[in-house]
Design an enzyme around this catalytic site. Sequence first.
Site, short mmCIF file in Angstrom:
data_model
loop_
_atom_site.label_atom_id
_atom_site.label_comp_id
_atom_site.label_asym_id
_atom_site.label_seq_id
_atom_site.Cartn_x
_atom_site.Cartn_y
_atom_site.Cartn_z
N ASN A 121 50.50 114.32 46.32
CA ASN A 121 51.51 113.53 46.73
C ASN A 121 51.25 111.97 46.71
O ASN A 121 50.39 111.97 47.99
CB ASN A 121 52.08 114.08 48.11
CG ASN A 121 52.71 115.30 47.97
OD1 ASN A 121 53.63 115.48 46.94
ND2 ASN A 121 52.62 116.35 49.10
N GLU A 134 46.93 127.44 53.65
CA GLU A 134 47.98 126.80 53.92
C GLU A 134 49.00 128.22 54.81
O GLU A 134 49.70 128.17 55.59
CB GLU A 134 48.74 126.32 52.90
CG GLU A 134 50.07 125.71 53.28
CD GLU A 134 50.82 125.08 52.00
OE1 GLU A 134 50.04 124.73 51.30
OE2 GLU A 134 51.90 124.62 52.32
N ASP A 180 54.52 129.63 45.72
CA ASP A 180 53.35 128.61 46.40
C ASP A 180 52.24 129.45 47.03
O ASP A 180 52.53 129.11 48.45
CB ASP A 180 54.37 127.85 47.13
CG ASP A 180 53.50 126.31 47.61
OD1 ASP A 180 52.63 126.18 47.06
OD2 ASP A 180 54.01 125.80 48.63
N GLU A 240 59.48 117.86 44.83
CA GLU A 240 59.23 117.46 46.40
C GLU A 240 59.25 116.13 46.62
O GLU A 240 58.68 115.62 47.24
CB GLU A 240 57.98 118.23 46.91
CG GLU A 240 57.98 119.78 46.75
CD GLU A 240 56.78 120.33 47.66
OE1 GLU A 240 57.08 121.32 48.33
OE2 GLU A 240 55.65 119.64 47.35
#
Lengths: 712, 712
Positions: B221, B404, B376, B302
Amino acid sequence: MKKFWALIIIVISHLSVSAENGYNLWLKYEPIKDAKLVAAYQENISSLYVYQKSETLDIATKEFITAFKGLTGKSISTSVSIQKNAILFIKTDDLQKLNITHPSPENDEGYLIKSIQHQGKPLTLISSKTDKGLLYGAFHLIKQLQLKQSIFNLNIWEEPKIKHRILNHWDNLDRSVERGYAGFSIWDWHKLPQYTDQRYIDYARANASIGINGTVLNNVNANSLILTDDWLKKVKALADVFRPYGIKVYLTARFSAPIEIGKLPTADPLDEKVQLWWQQKAKEIYASIPDFGGFLVKANSEGQPGPQNYGRTHADGANMLAKALEPYDGIVMWRAFVYDNEVPEDRAKQAFNEFKPLDGSFHKNVIIQVKNGAIDFQPREPFHPLFGALTKTPVMAEFQLTQEYLGFATHLAYLAPLFKECLDADTYAKGENSSVAKVIDGSLYKNQITAIAGVANIGNDVNWCGHPFAQANWYAYGRLAWNHQLSSSAIADEWLNTTFTGLQKTSSTLLKDMMLESRETVVNYMTPLGLHHIMGWDHHYGPGPWIKDKPRADWTSVYYHQADNNGIGFNRTSSGSKATLQYFSPVAQKFDDLKSCPEEYLLWFHHLPWDYKLKSGDSLWDGIVKKYYKGADEVKEMQKTWAAVEHDIDKQTYQQVKQLLTIQSEEALWWRDACVLYFQSFSGKPIPIGLPKPKHNLKYYQDLEFKFVPGI
Amino acid sequence: MKKFWALIIIVISHLSVSAENGYNLWLKYEPIKDAKLVAAYQENISSLYVYQKSETLDIATKEFITAFKGLTGKSISTSVSIQKNAILFIKTDDLQKLNITHPSPENDEGYLIKSIQHQGKPLTLISSKTDKGLLYGAFHLIKQLQLKQSIFNLNIWEEPKIKHRILNHWDNLDRSVERGYAGFSIWDWHKLPQYTDQRYIDYARANASIGINGTVLNNVNANSLILTDDWLKKVKALADVFRPYGIKVYLTARFSAPIEIGKLPTADPLDEKVQLWWQQKAKEIYASIPDFGGFLVKANSEGQPGPQNYGRTHADGANMLAKALEPYDGIVMWRAFVYDNEVPEDRAKQAFNEFKPLDGSFHKNVIIQVKNGAIDFQPREPFHPLFGALTKTPVMAEFQLTQEYLGFATHLAYLAPLFKECLDADTYAKGENSSVAKVIDGSLYKNQITAIAGVANIGNDVNWCGHPFAQANWYAYGRLAWNHQLSSSAIADEWLNTTFTGLQKTSSTLLKDMMLESRETVVNYMTPLGLHHIMGWDHHYGPGPWIKDKPRADWTSVYYHQADNNGIGFNRTSSGSKATLQYFSPVAQKFDDLKSCPEEYLLWFHHLPWDYKLKSGDSLWDGIVKKYYKGADEVKEMQKTWAAVEHDIDKQTYQQVKQLLTIQSEEALWWRDACVLYFQSFSGKPIPIGLPKPKHNLKYYQDLEFKFVPGI
């Protein structure tokens, strides 16, 4: 024999492998190289004797044993009987029982270290009224060894001059640190309360070793979440780690917490429900943290809520919290750094104007926390006029260890001289010899509560403070909080020789001189002759004397330097804002009168024409410019000094500091050139002959933009 | 003699002072305790011989000298002539000149370590076509010593199976790390380029030691600021540090950078000005970083901009960048993890649906980066159907080292078995033996570009990864990227014995077994039997199977588990979303058919009634519940195992892991109880007899709220 050698080689080789990353601060217990001294230490320290066990004494003795082993190679242990050459850890009340009669300090945290003869045995007695005092004594004796000093005929009597010696962490709950330049917060909130990092223990050790006995965990720009049940559990876990090291935990209290987490419609301090909410909150906190220190509050300042939101005074707000804490001996530290919604005629006057009239109206467990100067932790400020002005209210000083305005963690600036400048300043509040130090140690007005705060420069960088030399500011703050009469030089000596263990005498002197000059150097290349608050907007990175047109006039640089074609400086004299008149006589006159005003505060108090003649004979313009150039040149000298001591410094630290000095040198030039060019646009005068021209034009510097600057 | 003892004591004592904080990772060069072995090593390694000097070889020899000194105590050095028992570092091309004839690996990074006799001298030859290969050889030989293995009759032939072995740092420019749980970014951007922290060097060393040869510095990102001049200088400084360690730097390219920093009105990949802008940018980058690796791009996913914003395809976007990089041999890693604005009928199908039709239309230096599974990075996913599906386009795998979805840095989960599960899976793309590994190592489709990516679990915590055992995932990733045929067990052995240097055989076995089971344990207490994506909203902390009503259906938990009164699971079979049909035959049929579908993927592919009978004979409901309980119980076993090895572990690490296992144990119970209660609200069935009741009711778990969770 061969095996011995093999072993020696194996083990020595290991030493050279481990790099020096700065984590161990000034608590490095590396082998002392002077074999004769080591032998003397080994011979004359045999064991430890502890009369009454406690967690704190366990820490004290373990620390001493570790240090002694590291420094001298000798393993010693605690013994159940008193052996010849033992070190005794005995509380004052127990001395009698052992037929030892020596007067000890009255102060709870004070201690005596004394070489005694007892039943024919030479012994070293450490005595104190409390375990904490004995821990301090242990650290003192360790330092004695680290500094290769005598352990014979000791007669050390120590008492702290200030009761609450506190670090303020401006740490947010997301682990960012406001004005933090050493990484992020060391408080790993997510893993608390179950996981207590080794770092917490080492933080407590380091603080205890220099006498710091309190820590405000979170930012003065507070989040009330810290006062909720889940977070208080985390706070309790930290308090439990710190307690045996004699360190109390404090929190910042967001004034609007009763609304935000208490679901009350108001936070009005005169509202009974609000009062009850805080009482209940205090009860809750003390139920799990019985020695909780209290609250630090920033109210009605820079957007923080406060009692004035409800038409109440700072005293109303502080007293409400104070009453909630009173049953448990907690204190309220109420910051005087306040901001009116109305921009005042002179920002420097505001704290005095707001708090002086309230003197006497604060509850007895409130103490007013006053920054060293009236603006905001500038490289140099005259002492705050509130020191001495409140005669019926205890006042504490707040210093900033993190270098928000002194080059972040990339500039070497030893701040003891800055702290001392304030502490030693004579307020004349009760005539001559009414120093700021006497105000805050309570001796001037006989205050019961005394305190001092340092805004921490600690982050999760491996070396804690970012810059290896920034550790010295943590150290110096702790030492001065304990005893403000220590000299900057003596503290530098201590720090240098406990931190760089391989330092020869000549290197030590070179470095000490460099440290002692370093803050003045920063003043020279940033804000000479009383200039202030001319740094980059918001992030405060680099020069920004051109900053103007911001939401508040007193958030701009032009407000503070007032430069125009005629001259420069803020007229705070009786012909101007009259800020000088907030000081006691004769300080007020000294600052007010151009003839007596010290040149280092010149433009702080006076607006002067560019051709005003300085003591040196230079015009003001030439004088300013020369200071800027001097500062930048001095950094080059620091680089040379550092190169000269290379052989005494471990490789990693040497490289680190070398690189940081390169940055400092470049940034000093940046400050110099940007400020000189900017002020030249008003003065219209040339740069004095012989000085090199700035590298770029003014626009270049004004156009520089920085993103993701740390600390905001 | 007395002095010897004094010295020994001094130095040994020092060792016990220094605590083990994990900073040195698996590169601990502590003295080997086996005196006989040490003697053998000392006797048979005399010196190093380097035929041609280079910065990389300097690093290689210094590392070996340091390691040898640390491990055996013997100081060796490089010598200008070849001495008996020397270690030779010689590039393949130079072998001839020294009359040494041994075939060496063809691969640039491969190396040979061979015990040879040359002119009557026993020698150890390390040869490779490149300096980098020789550095890898040095680390291999060091590991040989660390693991106390023989250095005689060596004949080690190593070549990496994958060309680009890359870490992906999801590090933001403000030093926060997306999904980072080990503190903050190790890139101290503010101090770059002048200050290069020792940490950068140690990062490079660690990576080189396990064969990682590339690093994407910033978050997928992306922020386009990284591509501006000032920031590229910082990137260059890092590239300069990493280069001699054989590590290339890559950056993420924000697709809209031409607009944001190029001031163009569009970022349309078919716009000539846009193409020119990227070409110019590439030229700029390569001017200062001649070995720049290339770009990693997350586009149209996203919220990230991408070619679809302009009605173009992923191929259009990727090819534009690829052409800009082509003159310099740079590559584009284009992520297949894409998100349609329209929520698809099955999120798992989207990457395949979008990329399969584009196969063959990518420029030759584009590689498609595919996550191990189609959702994911879940605790368990079947391998991604895109592996093997693109026959004309190179495909790389992306694994997530940062946990995560596997308990952050507080849960012990050794991920090699997860990586291997994917790598070893047979896609049947070209019939049997078409494993995912063969797809990504290029052997299946003869791809020229091969690559693998691991999302780093590295932060500025002193121990790099937060959890001491999380270091094993960094290590295992590197080792598998080099050689995917290594077993999880062999890697665990290596890591354990280089990391915990005092480990006895029995402890090593206990810990290895614990590691090998640990990921399955996490699956059991989080997402057994093919459940997935049921964690807490946004921060992904803890269980959240009740998450619903979010901006997108495929951002909710209920979308993924599809639980109702009748049953549970996502029907991805031919009677449902048909995701199974994206796989090759017979995998498609295996997953599609309830009889052949492995139970670990059961609810991934099938929606089944609560009373569906499992192979164990249990009903689905009972089976799910028992898995959750089993997982939580297994953590208790891990705690026992850890307690059993206490004597072999340094105190600090022991305490750390113990505390972390406490958290893991509590959180396993939390997952268990929350999920069981939630699913029970649909099944309406009792918890099987003999299993303890959850501590709280469902509402309690649903009401839990967490603020300032790390990693977002």
